[in-house]
Design an enzyme around this catalytic site. Structure first.
Site, PDB file in Angstrom:
ATOM      1  N   GLN A 106      -4.358 -11.990  12.616  1.00 53.28           N
ATOM      2  CA  GLN A 106      -3.579 -12.979  12.046  1.00 53.28           C
ATOM      3  C   GLN A 106      -2.164 -13.208  12.110  1.00 53.28           C
ATOM      4  O   GLN A 106      -1.603 -14.471  11.708  1.00 53.28           O
ATOM      5  CB  GLN A 106      -3.999 -12.680  10.316  1.00 53.28           C
ATOM      6  CG  GLN A 106      -5.387 -12.585   9.817  1.00 53.28           C
ATOM      7  CD  GLN A 106      -5.382 -12.443   8.467  1.00 53.28           C
ATOM      8  OE1 GLN A 106      -5.784 -11.155   8.077  1.00 53.28           O
ATOM      9  NE2 GLN A 106      -5.665 -13.424   7.749  1.00 53.28           N
ATOM     10  N   HIS A 127      -9.541  -4.260  11.708  1.00 46.76           N
ATOM     11  CA  HIS A 127      -9.444  -5.676  10.531  1.00 46.76           C
ATOM     12  C   HIS A 127     -10.232  -6.612  11.126  1.00 46.76           C
ATOM     13  O   HIS A 127      -9.537  -7.517  11.538  1.00 46.76           O
ATOM     14  CB  HIS A 127      -7.915  -5.829  10.332  1.00 46.76           C
ATOM     15  CG  HIS A 127      -7.778  -6.645   9.003  1.00 46.76           C
ATOM     16  ND1 HIS A 127      -6.843  -6.302   8.111  1.00 46.76           N
ATOM     17  CD2 HIS A 127      -8.062  -7.942   8.660  1.00 46.76           C
ATOM     18  CE1 HIS A 127      -7.037  -6.983   7.159  1.00 46.76           C
ATOM     19  NE2 HIS A 127      -7.674  -8.162   7.327  1.00 46.76           N
ATOM     20  N   ASN A 141     -11.341  -2.528   7.169  1.00 44.91           N
ATOM     21  CA  ASN A 141     -10.853  -3.489   6.244  1.00 44.91           C
ATOM     22  C   ASN A 141     -12.194  -4.399   5.939  1.00 44.91           C
ATOM     23  O   ASN A 141     -12.988  -4.879   6.762  1.00 44.91           O
ATOM     24  CB  ASN A 141     -10.202  -4.689   6.809  1.00 44.91           C
ATOM     25  CG  ASN A 141      -9.403  -5.565   5.767  1.00 44.91           C
ATOM     26  OD1 ASN A 141      -8.685  -5.225   4.887  1.00 44.91           O
ATOM     27  ND2 ASN A 141     -10.041  -6.956   5.768  1.00 44.91           N
ATOM     28  N   GLU A 142     -12.497  -3.986   4.571  1.00 38.65           N
ATOM     29  CA  GLU A 142     -13.467  -4.878   4.016  1.00 38.65           C
ATOM     30  C   GLU A 142     -14.963  -4.867   4.860  1.00 38.65           C
ATOM     31  O   GLU A 142     -15.374  -5.963   5.160  1.00 38.65           O
ATOM     32  CB  GLU A 142     -13.316  -6.330   3.671  1.00 38.65           C
ATOM     33  CG  GLU A 142     -12.107  -6.337   2.742  1.00 38.65           C
ATOM     34  CD  GLU A 142     -11.771  -7.762   2.259  1.00 38.65           C
ATOM     35  OE1 GLU A 142     -12.407  -8.806   2.685  1.00 38.65           O
ATOM     36  OE2 GLU A 142     -10.654  -7.684   1.489  1.00 38.65           O
TER      37      GLU A 142
HETATM   38  C1  BGC Z   1      -8.579 -10.152   4.143  1.00 33.75           C
HETATM   39  C2  BGC Z   1      -7.507 -10.810   4.733  1.00 33.75           C
HETATM   40  C3  BGC Z   1      -7.362 -12.096   4.360  1.00 33.75           C
HETATM   41  C4  BGC Z   1      -7.263 -12.243   2.722  1.00 33.75           C
HETATM   42  C5  BGC Z   1      -7.309 -13.651   2.071  1.00 33.75           C
HETATM   43  C6  BGC Z   1      -8.810 -10.331   2.440  1.00 33.75           C
HETATM   44  O1  BGC Z   1      -9.977 -10.207   2.040  1.00 33.75           O
HETATM   45  O2  BGC Z   1      -8.505  -8.635   4.300  1.00 33.75           O
HETATM   46  O3  BGC Z   1      -7.572 -10.643   5.931  1.00 33.75           O
HETATM   47  O4  BGC Z   1      -6.502 -12.896   4.865  1.00 33.75           O
HETATM   48  O5  BGC Z   1      -8.487 -11.516   2.033  1.00 33.75           O
HETATM   49  O6  BGC Z   1      -8.235 -14.293   2.217  1.00 33.75           O
END
Ligand code: BGC
Length: 430
Positions: free
Chosen positions: A26, A143, A187-188
């Site tokens: 990002q 990520h 990440n998520e």
């Molecule tokens: C993610 C980020 C994203 C942010 C806003 C999160 O779920 O980890 O990468 O930019 O949300 O949408």
């Protein structure tokens, strides 16, 4: 629920981690991976439609931006790869004592099994640049983005995906272990299983519930094994995983709404953490919104959400700080330290951001007072950045980025947060 009175000073625990988060793809620019290839095929369509499948801005200025195909091409992003020294100077001036960022897998292992030493050295310099400024690094290994060779072999749904991730993790952790104490493996994972497979909206856009479950299973295994591996390499490391949880309420007591709420809550909030709890030194919480569930068979899936709060971010997300308190309380049962690894708002006018941060911290403090072990707060995001399928129009940053000159400009809200970081405390004002 009533909050503390105006004038009260809320003190946060000693050694609390204060900072902001980012992710490699990002902000860095110049990455070639599954996202960079996917977005090229989608940019024109998204521009015609004025946004991504889920997010179309309502503000006319943002609508104009969302109609430009270039909005959807990450390209040089914020040029963060080259400007990290300047960025960390800013983080220091804002009194951050910690910073979360991620390593781009496709950079360090551009071909399967072949590691790029120069890129590994780059990330060493990044963590050292943080230490030089007295800032603790929190490093995310994965990520969302994948190297192309990994995607061609089926990505997370493919054979041997976990072993491939472990080989990469082993190399990075071995190289950086002297300078990194906190590791976030993934990440998520749930977001990826849902958005990329079950809903089929993000790369690799393979709409399949079976694959969604398989991918989630692989990500659980990858986290658990990476946890053991990191501890073998460095017994002192602190390892966790970040998940985005939603605070759900039912619109009323009608059984179908109650049931829907339970199912959604199970999937979003309960499906992942219990499977990694034995392999976690802390939990990474990402909180963005609340959802009041009301099933309306005459509407599309969007009819699930009946939020009544009219304060919305530029992405149309409801601002609901109280939700972070309920989510934190719900995590108390795991008896693990919690780091809020993301909480933030797209707000290009910077009108809501300062209150957004303060209000979420007030509710976080309430949870701490009630025994939840919160160890840190990371605002999302440090810089404005490339917001995945929405592209550049959403502006989450404490620091504004001019995407032509790459000039950074600190937003007023960042100074308010800086004061909280400095004092390790927050004064309630009305
Ligand atoms: C993610 C980020 C994203 C942010 C806003 C999160 O779920 O980890 O990468 O930019 O949300 O949408």
């Amino acid at each position: 629920m009533n909050l503390n009175k105006s004038g009260a000073i809320l003190k946060f625990p000693k050694n609390f981690l204060w900072g902001a988060s980012s992710s490699a793809y990002q902000i860095e620019g110049g990455n070639i991976n599954d996202w960079s290839e996917w977005e090229k095929k989608r940019a024109n369509k998204q521009a015609r439609e004025g946004g991504s499948a889920y997010h179309k801005p309502s503000d006319p200025e943002l609508q104009r931006k969302a109609k430009n195909p270039l909005n959807y091409i990450c390209g040089r992003a914020c040029d963060g790869y080259n400007r990290y020294e300047e960025d960390f100077d800013i983080a220091k001036s804002l009194n951050h004592n910690a910073h979360r960022f991620s390593i781009e897998w496709s950079r360090v292992e551009p071909e399967e099994g072949k590691f790029n030493k120069k890129e590994i050295e780059h990330y060493k310099k990044v963590v050292q640049a943080l230490h030089k400024r007295g800032i603790e690094p929190l490093v995310t290994l994965w990520h969302y983005t994948n190297p192309l060779w990994f995607t061609r072999a089926g990505g997370w749904a493919g054979k041997g995906s976990v072993d491939k991730f472990l080989r990469y993790s082993e190399r990075i952790v071995t190289e950086l272990k002297d300078d990194v104490k906190y590791w976030i493996t993934e990440n998520e994972p749930e977001t990826v299983a849902r958005n990329s497979y079950i809903l089929g909206a993000r790369p690799p856009q393979k709409k399949s519930v079976i694959k969604g479950f398989r991918v989630l299973g692989a990500l659980v295994e990858a986290h658990n094994r990476a946890y053991d591996l990191i501890h073998e390499i460095d017994g002192e490391a602190k390892v966790g995983c970040s998940e985005s949880l939603v605070y759900f309420e039912s619109y009323n007591n009608w059984p179908h709404n109650l049931l829907a709420k339970k199912i959604l809550e199970y999937w979003r909030n309960e499906k992942f953490f219990p499977r990694i709890i034995e392999h976690s030194d802390f939990l990474g919480l990402q909180y963005y919104f609340h959802s009041c569930v009301r099933i309306n068979p005459f509407k599309s899936w969007k009819g699930f959400q009946y939020n009544e709060n009219k304060k919305l971010s530029d992405m149309g997300w409801e601002i609901y700080p109280e939700g972070i308190y309920y989510i934190l309380k719900s995590l108390k049962k795991y008896n693990l330290p919690i780091i809020i690894t993301e909480n933030g708002i797209a707000d290009y006018k910077d009108g809501y951001r300062a209150d957004f941060i303060k209000d979420h911290l007030i509710w976080t403090h309430r949870a701490i007072e009630e025994g939840v072990k919160v160890k840190g707060y990371f605002y999302w995001s440090f810089l404005d950045n490339f917001e995945w399928d929405s592209g550049f129009w959403p502006r989450f940053g404490l620091v504004e980025v001019d995407y032509k000159s790459f000039e950074r400009k600190i937003r007023p809200s960042a100074w308010i947060y800086a004061k909280i970081c400095k004092n390790n405390a927050l004064r309630i004002t009305n």
